[in-house]
Design an enzyme around this catalytic site. Structure first.
Site, PDB file in Angstrom:
ATOM      1  N   ASN A  30      17.303  50.048  23.290  1.00  0.00           N
ATOM      2  CA  ASN A  30      16.182  51.005  23.331  1.00  0.00           C
ATOM      3  C   ASN A  30      16.760  52.128  24.069  1.00  0.00           C
ATOM      4  OD1 ASN A  30      14.237  49.544  21.944  1.00  0.00           O
ATOM      5  ND2 ASN A  30      13.898  48.082  23.565  1.00  0.00           N
TER       6      ASN A  30
ATOM      7  N   HIS B  80      21.057  48.703  28.452  1.00  0.00           N
ATOM      8  CA  HIS B  80      21.190  47.309  27.981  1.00  0.00           C
ATOM      9  C   HIS B  80      21.078  46.799  26.669  1.00  0.00           C
ATOM     10  CE1 HIS B  80      16.975  48.077  29.154  1.00  0.00           C
ATOM     11  NE2 HIS B  80      16.563  47.218  28.248  1.00  0.00           N
ATOM     12  N   MET B  81      21.551  45.707  26.267  1.00  0.00           N
ATOM     13  CA  MET B  81      21.444  45.364  24.867  1.00  0.00           C
ATOM     14  C   MET B  81      20.833  44.074  24.851  1.00  0.00           C
ATOM     15  SD  MET B  81      24.592  45.339  22.088  1.00  0.00           S
ATOM     16  CE  MET B  81      25.696  44.133  23.023  1.00  0.00           C
ATOM     17  N   HIS B  82      19.622  43.853  24.112  1.00  0.00           N
ATOM     18  CA  HIS B  82      18.797  42.696  24.053  1.00  0.00           C
ATOM     19  C   HIS B  82      19.640  42.025  22.962  1.00  0.00           C
ATOM     20  CE1 HIS B  82      15.109  44.227  25.642  1.00  0.00           C
ATOM     21  NE2 HIS B  82      15.657  45.178  25.719  1.00  0.00           N
TER      22      HIS B  82
ATOM     23  N   ARG C 230      19.630  36.048  31.124  1.00  0.00           N
ATOM     24  CA  ARG C 230      18.493  35.668  30.335  1.00  0.00           C
ATOM     25  C   ARG C 230      17.231  36.671  30.627  1.00  0.00           C
ATOM     26  NH1 ARG C 230      19.859  31.698  27.043  1.00  0.00           N
ATOM     27  NH2 ARG C 230      21.384  30.234  27.718  1.00  0.00           N
ATOM     28  N   ASP C 231      16.513  37.319  29.733  1.00  0.00           N
ATOM     29  CA  ASP C 231      15.398  38.140  29.858  1.00  0.00           C
ATOM     30  C   ASP C 231      14.346  37.323  30.702  1.00  0.00           C
ATOM     31  OD1 ASP C 231      14.371  40.964  28.474  1.00  0.00           O
ATOM     32  OD2 ASP C 231      12.745  39.835  29.412  1.00  0.00           O
TER      33      ASP C 231
ATOM     34  N   GLU D 276      11.885  50.316  29.194  1.00  0.00           N
ATOM     35  CA  GLU D 276      11.368  50.053  30.464  1.00  0.00           C
ATOM     36  C   GLU D 276      12.286  50.324  31.366  1.00  0.00           C
ATOM     37  OE1 GLU D 276       9.611  46.445  29.895  1.00  0.00           O
ATOM     38  OE2 GLU D 276       7.874  47.144  28.526  1.00  0.00           O
ATOM     39  N   VAL D 277      13.555  49.706  31.410  1.00  0.00           N
ATOM     40  CA  VAL D 277      14.647  49.735  32.556  1.00  0.00           C
ATOM     41  C   VAL D 277      15.659  50.487  32.130  1.00  0.00           C
ATOM     42  CG1 VAL D 277      15.767  48.304  33.798  1.00  0.00           C
ATOM     43  CG2 VAL D 277      13.807  47.369  32.937  1.00  0.00           C
TER      44      VAL D 277
HETATM   45  P1  AMP Z   1      13.742  47.746  27.504  1.00  0.00           P
HETATM   46  O1  AMP Z   1      12.198  47.611  27.055  1.00  0.00           O
HETATM   47  O2  AMP Z   1      14.497  47.807  26.289  1.00  0.00           O
HETATM   48  O3  AMP Z   1      14.006  48.505  28.786  1.00  0.00           O
HETATM   49  O4  AMP Z   1      13.669  46.160  28.137  1.00  0.00           O
HETATM   50  C1  AMP Z   1      13.553  45.874  29.476  1.00  0.00           C
HETATM   51  C2  AMP Z   1      13.895  44.355  29.333  1.00  0.00           C
HETATM   52  O5  AMP Z   1      14.107  43.899  30.842  1.00  0.00           O
HETATM   53  C3  AMP Z   1      12.239  43.467  29.220  1.00  0.00           C
HETATM   54  O6  AMP Z   1      12.532  42.815  28.139  1.00  0.00           O
HETATM   55  C4  AMP Z   1      12.030  42.810  30.221  1.00  0.00           C
HETATM   56  O7  AMP Z   1      11.475  41.450  30.120  1.00  0.00           O
HETATM   57  C5  AMP Z   1      13.440  42.684  31.240  1.00  0.00           C
HETATM   58  N1  AMP Z   1      13.499  42.651  32.381  1.00  0.00           N
HETATM   59  C6  AMP Z   1      12.833  43.224  33.530  1.00  0.00           C
HETATM   60  N2  AMP Z   1      13.013  42.790  34.785  1.00  0.00           N
HETATM   61  C7  AMP Z   1      13.938  41.853  34.639  1.00  0.00           C
HETATM   62  C8  AMP Z   1      14.551  40.941  35.440  1.00  0.00           C
HETATM   63  N3  AMP Z   1      14.359  40.893  36.750  1.00  0.00           N
HETATM   64  N4  AMP Z   1      15.487  39.844  34.855  1.00  0.00           N
HETATM   65  C9  AMP Z   1      15.447  39.645  33.725  1.00  0.00           C
HETATM   66  N5  AMP Z   1      14.593  40.366  32.637  1.00  0.00           N
HETATM   67  C10 AMP Z   1      14.090  41.593  33.057  1.00  0.00           C
END
Ligand code: AMP
Length: 118
Positions: A88, A101-103, A30-31, A96-97
């Site tokens: 993304n 990953h797929m939301h 879970r996010d 951001e990460v």
């Molecule tokens: P993106 O902008 O597609 O890179 O999304 C990165 C997502 O990772 C965001 O929705 C964050 O809320 C989520 N995220 C960052 N750190 C964590 C974590 N430790 N556990 C779960 N989700 C995370």
């Protein structure tokens, strides 16, 4: 070698996370900052920084991500009302990460796919 992110630690269960599914190829959790009642991230267990780094060898994990998304959506009870999958890639998409990953988002009406331009 690409640099690991916090997602690798989640996959190895070195830091706490709400993992909803894990197998030999992918992990789903879970996010931490959910944007909808269901907001799950589905990631390959091996590090692929972005879609731009995808190679043919990654196809089993990428295919598994899709089937696991469908399975989790079913478990979450959001199939009938519908849901959204987002990947993304890079700066313009706001990634951001840098661990692909797929939301999986659902549980409410999600509105237009893109915000109107300002
Ligand atoms: P993106 O902008 O597609 O890179 O999304 C990165 C997502 O990772 C965001 O929705 C964050 O809320 C989520 N995220 C960052 N750190 C964590 C974590 N430790 N556990 C779960 N989700 C995370």
């Amino acid at each position: 070698m690409p640099e690991e992110t916090i997602f690798s630690k989640i996959i190895r269960r070195e830091i706490p996370s709400d993992i909803v599914y894990q197998d030999d190829l992918v992990t789903a959790f879970r996010d931490v900052s959910p944007q909808a009642p269901t907001h799950v991230l589905i990631v390959p267990n091996h590090l692929i920084p972005t879609m731009a780094d995808v190679a043919a060898d990654d196809e089993p994990a990428l295919g598994r991500m899709m089937s696991v998304a469908a399975r989790i959506a079913d478990e979450e009870g959001i199939v009938d009302d519908g849901y959204r999958l987002i990947v993304n890639c890079g700066r313009n998409a706001g990634q951001e990460v840098f661990h692909l990953h797929m939301h999986l988002l659902g549980g409410r009406a999600l509105g237009p796919m893109l915000r109107p331009q300002v």
